[in-house]
Enzyme design. Structure first.
Site, short mmCIF file in Angstrom:
data_model
loop_
_atom_site.label_atom_id
_atom_site.label_comp_id
_atom_site.label_asym_id
_atom_site.label_seq_id
_atom_site.Cartn_x
_atom_site.Cartn_y
_atom_site.Cartn_z
N LYS A 83 0.79 -1.28 0.01
CA LYS A 83 -0.07 0.00 -0.03
C LYS A 83 0.80 1.09 0.03
CE LYS A 83 -4.34 -1.74 1.89
NZ LYS A 83 -5.45 -1.23 3.09
N LYS A 99 -5.34 -10.86 -6.15
CA LYS A 99 -6.81 -11.10 -5.28
C LYS A 99 -7.97 -10.07 -5.78
CE LYS A 99 -5.71 -8.23 -1.58
NZ LYS A 99 -6.10 -7.79 -0.26
N LYS A 136 -10.83 -4.42 -3.13
CA LYS A 136 -11.75 -3.06 -3.03
C LYS A 136 -11.18 -1.85 -3.81
CE LYS A 136 -13.48 -3.80 1.58
NZ LYS A 136 -12.91 -3.02 2.79
P1 TYM Z 1 -10.80 -5.56 4.57
O1 TYM Z 1 -11.89 -4.84 4.75
O2 TYM Z 1 -9.72 -5.56 3.49
O3 TYM Z 1 -11.34 -6.95 4.09
C1 TYM Z 1 -12.36 -7.50 4.97
C2 TYM Z 1 -12.39 -9.19 5.13
O4 TYM Z 1 -12.46 -9.70 3.65
C3 TYM Z 1 -11.28 -10.45 3.58
N1 TYM Z 1 -10.86 -10.36 1.84
C4 TYM Z 1 -10.71 -11.32 1.12
N2 TYM Z 1 -11.22 -12.99 1.41
C5 TYM Z 1 -10.97 -13.67 0.40
N3 TYM Z 1 -10.65 -13.15 -0.73
C6 TYM Z 1 -10.39 -11.95 -1.18
N4 TYM Z 1 -9.94 -11.51 -2.32
C7 TYM Z 1 -10.61 -10.89 0.12
N5 TYM Z 1 -10.30 -9.62 0.07
C8 TYM Z 1 -10.62 -9.38 1.27
C9 TYM Z 1 -10.25 -10.01 4.33
O5 TYM Z 1 -9.28 -10.84 4.67
C10 TYM Z 1 -11.11 -9.57 5.26
O6 TYM Z 1 -11.31 -10.64 6.20
N6 TYM Z 1 -7.79 -4.79 8.37
C11 TYM Z 1 -8.91 -5.47 7.95
C12 TYM Z 1 -10.08 -5.31 8.94
C13 TYM Z 1 -10.05 -5.37 10.40
C14 TYM Z 1 -9.92 -6.62 11.20
C15 TYM Z 1 -9.81 -6.20 12.47
C16 TYM Z 1 -10.37 -7.93 10.79
C17 TYM Z 1 -9.79 -4.35 11.17
N7 TYM Z 1 -9.57 -4.83 12.56
C18 TYM Z 1 -9.86 -7.08 13.51
C19 TYM Z 1 -10.24 -8.98 11.94
C20 TYM Z 1 -9.99 -8.31 13.23
C21 TYM Z 1 -9.13 -5.15 6.68
O7 TYM Z 1 -8.81 -4.00 6.19
O8 TYM Z 1 -10.13 -6.31 5.90
#
Ligand code: TYM
Length: 331
Positions: A114, A195, A198
């Protein structure tokens, strides 16, 4: 009766919520609702670690809350809340910052990729995994269900918890990451080597949960595959494997049945079937989403109820940490 294990996870209210988020994370959460004590967070503080529009954050936070509910998170069984509504997340982040070696953050792969994309990198982007550790550790979390890309961050939360426990006594529960065997890394339809993400990519990169059905169909029918005809999981190229994986999760079928279903039928048939099963999954989500979108007061009520229910636990943990670290608590 044994105490239910606690589950904590979250999604950032940035960009559009896509099939990767749904299959990698949300479907796991919905499935775990009865077995565990669940907390699902809308991590708005994480969404400001890269440049963003305030109006968009506002809209996306409500949209994500509506989507959690529409996907089947039941507020009677799971707490749903907005991260910034519980101040202890930021407070614990500071305490953990002072105990986390900088080198641990500099080696995070998501930070490195990033940071490369930003002209100027904010401190928050580097610190993002500490905020995530605070999210998890505040609630004595046992299990963190996420997609593959968040595994390193949950492992960092484990490292931080163990370091604090070593330095100040047994304060934190050491969390474990939970990743599904198949579907932890859903790939982009336009490029199965990357992957699904978003952040803005091409028009046919992702299927978003609120996309128009015509666009969903078009995106999947245009999915990049190799030029062969292999439809077995073990031999399939990345694009076909991605389609098979999506079908596997949404159908709930065993692999031999899926392989028999697609054998010798060609990729056009595979794409058509995947498009149908995705549309069938999205239709009720979109219908339920509209009912919540039409009732913002109800949404706010659920978010308030969620924050009120988790706040006492967060306060207790923050006080426990502060006491152990030598702070005088206010009387
Ligand atoms: P974020 O918002 O990027 O993504 C949310 C969740 O979706 C999963 N994910 C995927 N799974 C499978 N294939 C994909 N292509 C894919 N893209 C995203 C992510 O692994 C995630 O589970 N930092 C985290 C959010 C967060 C969090 C937490 C998660 C903040 N605090 C505490 C768990 C516990 C994030 O940015 O996820």
């Amino acid at each position: 009766m044994t105490k239910k294990k606690r589950v904590f996870s979250g999604i950032q209210p940035s960009g559009n919520i896509h099939l990767g988020n749904y299959l990698g994370a949300i479907t796991q959460w919905v499935a775990s609702q009865d077995a565990y004590d669940n907390i699902f967070c809308i991590v708005d503080l994480h969404a400001i670690t890269v440049p963003y529009e305030p109006q968009s954050l506002l809209a996306k936070t409500r949209e994500l809350a509506g989507l959690y509910l529409a996907c089947g998170i039941d507020p009677q069984k799971s707490a749903i809340f907005v991260q910034s509504h519980v101040r202890e997340h930021t407070e614990l982040t500071w305490l953990l910052n002072c105990l986390t070696p900088l080198g641990w953050l500099e080696r995070m792969t998501q930070y490195k990729s990033k940071a490369q994309k930003q002209e100027s990198v904010g401190t928050g982007l580097l610190d993002y995994p500490v905020l995530m550790a605070a999210d998890i550790l505040l609630y004595d979390t046992n299990l963190v269900p996420v997609g593959e890309d968040q595994k390193q961050h949950v492992e960092l939360a484990r490292d931080i918890s163990q370091r604090v426990n070593f330095l100040f006594g047994d304060i934190f529960v050491v969390p474990e990451v939970v990743i599904r065997q198949s579907g932890a890394r859903i790939m982009g339809f336009d490029n199965p080597e990357q992957k699904m993400s978003k952040s803005d990519r091409g028009q046919f990169h992702a299927v978003n949960l609120l996309d128009d059905p015509k666009l969903v169909r078009k995106t999947i029918m245009r999915a990049v595959t190799d030029s062969g005809s292999e439809t077995r999981f073990a031999e399939a190229g990345a694009g076909v494997l991605n389609l098979l994986t999506i079908f596997e999760i949404l159908s709930g079928w065993e692999r031999p049945r899926i392989e028999a279903h697609f054998e010798g039928k060609g990729y056009g048939f595979l794409k058509k079937e995947v498009a149908e099963i995705v549309l069938a999954a999205l239709e009720p989500i979109q219908a339920r989403y509209r009912t919540y979108a039409d009732d913002p007061a109800e949404l706010d009520r659920i978010l308030k109820q969620g924050a009120d229910s988790v706040r006492p636990r967060a306060t207790a943990t923050a006080n426990r940490v502060k006491t152990a670290m030598g702070f005088v608590l206010p009387t």
